[in-house]
Write an enzyme that holds these catalytic residues in place. Structure first.
Site, PDB file in Angstrom:
ATOM      1  CG  HIS A 252      -2.156  -0.914   1.043  1.00  0.00           C
ATOM      2  ND1 HIS A 252      -2.969  -1.459   2.167  1.00  0.00           N
ATOM      3  CD2 HIS A 252      -2.636  -1.503  -0.055  1.00  0.00           C
ATOM      4  CE1 HIS A 252      -3.697  -2.369   1.586  1.00  0.00           C
ATOM      5  NE2 HIS A 252      -3.647  -2.329   0.377  1.00  0.00           N
ATOM      6  CG  HIS A 335      -6.404  -3.877   5.852  1.00  0.00           C
ATOM      7  ND1 HIS A 335      -5.555  -4.672   5.684  1.00  0.00           N
ATOM      8  CD2 HIS A 335      -5.660  -2.815   5.881  1.00  0.00           C
ATOM      9  CE1 HIS A 335      -4.358  -4.485   5.304  1.00  0.00           C
ATOM     10  NE2 HIS A 335      -4.157  -3.069   5.462  1.00  0.00           N
ATOM     11  CD  GLU A 337      -2.765  -8.412   7.916  1.00  0.00           C
ATOM     12  OE1 GLU A 337      -2.697  -9.114   8.994  1.00  0.00           O
ATOM     13  OE2 GLU A 337      -2.111  -7.524   7.509  1.00  0.00           O
ATOM     14  CB  CYS A 405       4.457  -8.053  11.661  1.00  0.00           C
ATOM     15  SG  CYS A 405       5.045  -6.096  11.055  1.00  0.00           S
ATOM     16  CB  SER A 433      -0.180   2.482   4.336  1.00  0.00           C
ATOM     17  OG  SER A 433       0.627   1.861   5.265  1.00  0.00           O
TER      18      SER A 433
END
Length: 519
Positions: A252, A335, A337, A405, A433
């Site tokens: 992104h 999103h 993900e 992460c 993002s």
């Protein structure tokens, strides 16, 4: 530091005098620089190509000052005809070459962005200053051949060598509409009216001028998953040639996507836009199994660039679903993900976005419930949401370590450290993002103004007014050169000192997909 606006011509001076709150000096054509420090030169100019139209605004990235003073008069010889090759080539006349002085204008991108927000058509590029009015098509073409986009007769005389000069020029003539042609008075009036319109941007520049300390968060910019995804597309282009199709944005960030598009990548929303049998790369955010099935049906050659840490969350959801356990997926439902992760077992996944939603979520069997997380969430809010779930569902199970992460956590810790010492935090990253948005939120939670921008050109100058200490970071999908460019641009507003904050380094590297792992 007192900023000054120079207007060489009387008409330029009167166009701006009553529109600006900062000091305006009419210099005339022959007078040189009169003050030190931040300077903005405003006026009109001639375009060197027909890609620039009368009324467009030029903001100089550098000034190329061509001076003939070294050779003096041409021995009393008559001047060659205007437009002839000899009129633009000193060597053809047996004369020494022009002396060239180049002055960088690092603040150009900031001012250009401000002018674009006023609705003006703006061009960034080098401007040439000569000691005569350039009205010949041949001479314009010679200057344009070196990459310059406009010409004037004063900026090089007025610019300092401290990197704090900005040049704003409105185009009054072009190769196809030169000065000595019918319609020039009307073009001049239009150019001066446009020059008046630049006043709010010039005043914003004046308010933003100042000496600053810049605090750079560490770590910042690309993470290992992003580097792997970009490398995957680059390797695919090298090994298989263009076009290489990519489902959705590989990461992104607008700059990354635009760069890969220029090199032959074709970004599509869905696989039905990819010709059957073609090569397609799946983006770093992961996809649902239904997307992979569609790829098989269309006989597409697939290279999977899903971040390994996202793939880990997909595996967790499949593992829970195999046990007939409900998965509470902590994340933002829109999103990519989260959409991809939920697709692994939609009948077993419930998405919650906040502690408030966690307080009210209901599950079929409270004794069989687990949780997983979107990898780019704000650490504190995600932990708070997980804590609510643990309180409400004592049998809740989860990953050995939360799914956020390492790069997201590290960047949030870094921005938190600089926010506490900054007047303003600038986060470089695209609006879509998630991890970049979270960085701005973390800074604001620390009590500091924060702004998320794609690049220096999006930064509103009024945000800089009075900000003597500025924190800078970049999201995990933002190229590191954007940080370097922002520092350079800020140096155009006054002296800057740069301090690296934080000592944490990242040495994580992920192997490339097997399809592109061979050089």
């Amino acid at each position: 530091m007192t900023p000054v606006v120079y207007t060489p011509l009387s008409a330029e001076y009167f166009a701006l005098r009553d529109k600006l709150t900062t000091s305006v000096i009419r210099t005339g054509r022959s007078r040189g620089r009169q003050t030190r420090g931040p300077t903005l030169i405003a006026g009109v100019a001639g375009a060197l190509t027909n890609d620039v139209a009368p009324g467009d605004v030029i903001v100089a990235t550098e000034i190329r000052h061509l001076s003939r003073t070294a050779r003096g008069e041409a021995g009393g010889r008559p001047a060659p005809p205007a437009g002839s090759a000899a009129s633009t080539d000193p060597a053809a006349r047996g004369e020494p070459p022009d002396e060239l002085r180049v002055v960088a204008c690092p603040g150009a991108e900031l001012v250009a962005g401000e002018l674009r927000r006023l609705g003006m058509t703006v061009h960034l590029g080098p401007i040439v200053t000569t000691d005569h009015v350039v009205d010949s098509v041949v001479e314009r073409a010679g200057l344009a051949a070196g990459g310059a986009i406009a010409v004037d007769t004063e900026s090089g005389l007025l610019a300092g060598d401290d990197g704090q000069t900005v040049v704003v020029r409105v185009v009054v003539d072009t190769p196809s509409e030169p000065l000595r042609r019918l319609g020039m008075p009307a073009r001049g009036i239009k150019a001066l009216a446009q020059l008046r319109r630049t006043a709010p941007a010039i005043d914003a520049w004046a308010r933003a001028v100042g000496e600053r300390e810049l605090l750079l968060a560490a770590p910042r910019s690309f993470c290992a998953g992003v580097e792997r995804a970009i490398d995957t597309v680059e390797r695919a282009l090298e090994q298989f040639g263009a076009p290489v199709y990519v489902r959705r944005q590989i990461v992104h960030n607008r700059h990354v996507v635009n760069d890969l598009e220029r090199r032959g990548a074709v970004f599509v929303d869905e696989l039905d836009a990819v010709p059957e049998g073609s090569l397609v790369v799946l983006a770093a955010h992961g996809v649902a199994p239904a997307v992979r099935r569609q790829a098989d049906e269309r006989h597409l050659r697939v290279i999977d660039a899903t971040c390994p840490l996202v793939a880990k969350v997909h595996h967790e959801v499949r593992r829970y679903a195999a046990r007939d356990t409900t998965v509470v997926l902590i994340g933002h439902p829109d999103h990519e993900e989260v959409i991809g992760t939920m697709g692994e077992a939609p009948e077993h996944v419930i998405v919650v976005a906040s502690p408030t939603e966690a307080e009210t979520v209901e599950v079929p069997d409270p004794a069989k419930v687990g949780y997983a997380m979107q990898t780019t969430l704000a650490v504190e809010e995600a932990a708070e949401t997980a804590a609510v779930l643990r309180r409400r569902f004592p049998a809740l199970t989860g990953p050995r370590r939360d799914d956020i992460c390492y790069a997201t956590s590290n960047r949030q810790a870094g921005v938190r450290e600089i926010a506490e010492r900054s007047d303003l935090v600038i986060v470089l990253g695209s609006q879509n993002s998630s991890n970049s948005k979270r960085l701005a939120e973390v800074a604001e939670a620390a009590g500091t103004r924060a702004v998320l921008v794609d690049d220096a050109g999006e930064l509103e100058l009024d945000l800089l007014a009075g900000a003597e200490r500025i924190g800078i970071t970049a999201g995990a999908s933002a190229p590191p050169e954007l940080v370097d460019n922002l520092i350079r641009c800020l140096s155009g507003l006054g002296p800057v000192s740069v301090t690296e904050s934080g000592t944490l380094t990242e040495d994580v590297r992920f192997a490339l997909p097997k399809e592109v792992s061979q050089p």
